[in-house]
Structures are given as C-alpha cells and as structure tokens.
Design an enzyme around this catalytic site. Structure first.
Site, PDB file in Angstrom:
ATOM      1  N   ARG A 292       0.849  -1.205   0.000  1.00 22.29           N
ATOM      2  CA  ARG A 292       0.000   0.000   0.000  1.00 22.29           C
ATOM      3  C   ARG A 292       0.873   1.240   0.000  1.00 22.29           C
ATOM      4  O   ARG A 292       0.981   1.954   0.980  1.00 22.29           O
ATOM      5  CB  ARG A 292      -0.919  -0.062   1.184  1.00 22.29           C
TER       6      ARG A 292
ATOM      7  N   TYR B  62      -3.973  -1.506   7.512  1.00 23.80           N
ATOM      8  CA  TYR B  62      -4.627  -2.764   7.907  1.00 23.80           C
ATOM      9  C   TYR B  62      -4.835  -2.852   9.422  1.00 23.80           C
ATOM     10  O   TYR B  62      -4.047  -2.327  10.200  1.00 23.80           O
ATOM     11  CB  TYR B  62      -3.771  -3.961   7.461  1.00 23.80           C
TER      12      TYR B  62
ATOM     13  N   ASP C 122      -3.712  -1.716  -7.374  1.00 24.65           N
ATOM     14  CA  ASP C 122      -4.258  -2.323  -6.170  1.00 24.65           C
ATOM     15  C   ASP C 122      -5.639  -2.938  -6.422  1.00 24.65           C
ATOM     16  O   ASP C 122      -6.663  -2.250  -6.402  1.00 24.65           O
ATOM     17  CB  ASP C 122      -4.315  -1.247  -5.082  1.00 24.65           C
TER      18      ASP C 122
ATOM     19  N   SER D 138      -8.361  -2.580  -3.621  1.00 28.89           N
ATOM     20  CA  SER D 138      -9.108  -1.315  -3.593  1.00 28.89           C
ATOM     21  C   SER D 138     -10.131  -1.262  -4.712  1.00 28.89           C
ATOM     22  O   SER D 138     -11.302  -0.931  -4.487  1.00 28.89           O
ATOM     23  CB  SER D 138      -8.168  -0.119  -3.744  1.00 28.89           C
TER      24      SER D 138
ATOM     25  N   GLN E 262      -0.800   2.287  -6.117  1.00 32.17           N
ATOM     26  CA  GLN E 262      -2.250   2.507  -6.012  1.00 32.17           C
ATOM     27  C   GLN E 262      -2.994   2.088  -7.279  1.00 32.17           C
ATOM     28  O   GLN E 262      -4.067   1.502  -7.214  1.00 32.17           O
ATOM     29  CB  GLN E 262      -2.543   3.973  -5.701  1.00 32.17           C
TER      30      GLN E 262
END
Ligand code: NAD
Length: 381
Positions: free
Chosen positions: A121, A229, A129, A132, A126
C-alpha cells in the site's frame, strides 16, 4: 512476448482479466495478446471486441501456446495450463492463504507466480491495487443487495398516505468497501452510522455525513494502522466493542459488515444474541463471508432468514456481480502492474529488486518464495 487472457473457470466468476482497452495498450507496448474464446462474455465483452483491439481469440490450448504471461482474475487451475512457455508468469488474484496448494503447484510446475492481492500500500502501487478497485464495487453492491432484500424503503418519504421513515444502516469496518457502502447508503437516503478499530476512519466516516460509533473505553488502533490494515484486537477491546454493538444494533434496519484482518480469519463482530435483538425484516450483509464471516451463522452463497425474521446475506464475490466495471478496473490494475515485467523494448525483463514486484512474488524458480507463506519454524517466530 505473448500475453494470454484466460477465461475464468471458478463457479460464479463473471469477471475477465483483460479488456479491449488493456489489450490495445499491451499491443502498443510490443506484446501479442491471445484471449480465450468467451472470456469476456459474462462481463459484456464480445470476442469480436478483442479481435478489433488486435488480439487473437481461440480455444484455451491456442491461447496458452507459448504464452509468457498468463493473466487471470482468480488463480487458474495448474492442471489447465499445458502449453504455456516454460517458466511463464501467472498474474492473478491468487488467494495465497486460501488456495495455498495451488501456489505450491505453480511452484512445482516451474511457473513464476504473482499474487495481485499482495500489492504493497504505497502511492506508486495505487493504480495496481486490486483490493481497492474491487472492494469499492463490493461496498456498492452490498448496499444494493441489502436494499433488494429489505421490504421497506431506504429514504424518508412524506406522502399523502403518511410518512415512510428512513432506513437506519450501520457499516462495520470502514476500509475501501465500507467507505463506499456508507456513500451508497447515504445516496439512497438511509441514516448511516459506522464503526472501525482504526482511529483514522472516524474522520472519514464523518466526512461522508455518517455517524461514527467508536469504542471509547479501550484504545483501538492509532491512525491508519500499519499499511492501512487492522490486527487482531485484545479480548478487552472485543468485549467493549461487543457491548457497544449490542446497544446500537437493535435499532438498525441494515447492517453491512466488511471487517478483515490480512492472513487471518475475519473477526466475529455480530453474535446470534445480537441478531436476535434486531427487528424482523432487518437485513445483514456479510462481505467477509469468504474469510469465515463477521456474522455468526452466515452461510457462504446463501441468503437465510433467522427465527426472528432477520435476513443474513452471505453472497460471495460481489465484484463478480458488477462484472463489467469490476473487469475494467481490474484489467487496468493488471496493465499497470505488468508494466513492471517488461523493459522499454517490450521484452520480458522483470526487475526483481522492485519493491512492488518483490511484495507480490509468491513462486519463483520452482519454490514458494513469499515470506508470508513460509512456515513459522523457518521464520523463527
Ligand atoms: P480491509 O479490507 O483489510 O478491512 C476492512 C476494514 O475492516 C478495515 O478498515 C479494518 O480496519 C476493519 N476492521 C478489521 N477488524 C475490525 C474489527 N474487529 N472491528 C471493526 N472493524 C475492523 O481494509 P481495506 O479496505 O483494504 O483498507 C484499509 C485502509 O487501507 C483504508 O484506509 C484504505 O484507504 C487504505 N488503503 C491504502 C492504499 C494505498 O495507500 N495504496 C490502498 C488501499 C487501501
């Protein structure tokens, strides 16, 4: 370099790992792309659209023949990969903890395997990912599923025949899915509240116009938590959370749970006794059902009703039910990530020092190589 986009074989999986848009971009990077016939059908992408984008479309054997990179949404069955180039790269959501034997089989067969859910992360990752991009759609779909099962309306309505009151919706776990669930429930007109163990989420909940319900007596996780997390909470925290939830949940019409802890079973957040305190007609959607569930008694793949008339939804793979958009986003994640495997001339040249590649690499050179998959005795912990 040949890239193969495989048709998903898992039951109920409607997504596809490549779209005409990403096929075009792979070709522009110098690759050739083969797509298994029918791969996009359940995501509303016809074979002809791939052909127009420049791919060849054929059966699985033709798609795999000599392929250097195999793209999937879920990890393909190792026994179904005959004909791929020796040492081919498998790039997919491999579910390495849940499907450990499959990762072992990739290693044994000499494939290099990259688990997309192990993406670190960090800002640079990004765009790659998948957790997400897919969780966002899960949060959305969870609310729509709840609305479809709920036999009342979400928004407040003032009519000549009287007033319909707004549904009260409680979101437990405010990561990517939870945030989208809050936003979607608000758009539908529900009164929304939400909770999490990570302190940073309080402001996020409030900025979406929902009420934050937080354990005050015992400290939760400060800020974002490591990598965004959560970890397993102390028994003292769990007891305080159970007390808080008990007093809140009885007044709720809709509950959406999304709480996960990486590499561990999902935390149990709602007990039978709490469900028994809810009103008939209330709906609970458990997004963590595939990791063991946040809700006592949830059944994978089923919608069931408790003795007091509460519906509990345990449908798996929600992004798979928004397959066209989920595939478009997933395919872009893969395109961004696969860029790490090529050099500028379009040849396969993975940079094993790249922290993103290192984080996702689970099998290499005949061995399972990811630290998270090593036995504890080897790690000495
Ligand atoms: P997740 O799917 O791992 O978990 C969902 C949520 O459940 C989390 O918010 C977690 O704190 C919560 N949770 C866990 N145990 C709980 C419990 N016992 N009670 C209540 N809630 C509990 O999380 P996620 O959706 O993957 O995202 C978590 C965070 O990471 C988000 O803040 C997100 O913005 C961030 N993130 C950052 C990046 C990046 O920087 N590249 C990418 C993705 C996500």
């Amino acid at each position: 370099m040949k890239i193969a986009i495989l048709k998903e074989q898992a039951a109920g999986e409607r997504r596809v790992a490549g779209t005409p848009e990403t096929v075009k971009k792979f070709i522009a990077l110098g690759a050739s792309v083969a797509v298994e016939a029918g791969a996009g059908a359940t995501a509303s992408i016809a074979d002809e659209a791939y052909v127009t984008a420049g791919a060849s479309v054929g059966d699985r054997a033709a798609t795999l023949a000599g392929a250097d990179i195999l793209l999937g949404v879920q990890g393909p069955d190792p026994a179904s990969l005959g004909g791929a180039a020796a040492g081919a790269w498998i790039v997919a959501g491999l579910n390495p903890f849940g499907e450990r034997a499959r990762v072992d089989a990739y290693a044994a067969a000499g494939y290099e395997a990259l688990a997309m859910e192990f993406m670190p992360r960090i800002t640079r990752a990004q765009s790659m990912d998948i957790l997400s991009s897919q969780s966002n759609l899960s949060g959305y779909k969870a609310v729509l599923d709840a609305a479809a099962e709920y036999d009342r309306a979400f928004p407040m309505m003032m009519t000549a025949a009287g007033t319909v009151s707004a549904a009260k919706c409680f979101v437990m776990g405010v990561g990517v899915a939870g945030l989208q669930a809050i936003a979607t429930a608000r758009r539908l007109g529900a009164q929304v509240s939400a909770t999490d163990v990570r302190a940073a989420t309080k402001e996020q909940i409030e900025s979406l116009g929902a009420k934050a319900i937080f354990v005050e007596k015992v400290a939760g996780i400060e800020g974002e938590g490591t990598g965004g997390y959560a970890t397993e909470m102390s028994d003292e925290y769990k007891a305080a959370q159970a007390e808080l939830v008990s007093s809140h949940i009885a007044k709720q019409d809709i509950v959406i749970t999304t709480a996960l802890i990486p590499g561990r079973p999902a935390p149990r957040l709602i007990s039978d006794a709490q469900i028994a305190s809810m009103k008939p007609g209330s709906v609970i959607v458990d997004l963590a059902v595939e990791q063991g569930g946040n809700v006592e008694g949830v059944r994978v793949g089923e919608v069931h009703e408790t003795a007091n008339g509460v519906k509990i939804l345990g449908r798996p793979n929600l992004p798979g039910r928004v397959a066209a958009d989920a595939s478009a986003l997933y395919a872009r994640n893969l395109l961004a990530f696969a860029g790490l495997l090529f050099d500028k001339a379009g040849a396969l040249a993975p940079d094993f020092e790249d922290e993103i590649l290192k984080a996702a690499l689970v099998a290499r050179g005949g061995m399972v190589v990811h630290l998270a998959l090593m036995p504890r005795e080897i790690l000495g912990v």
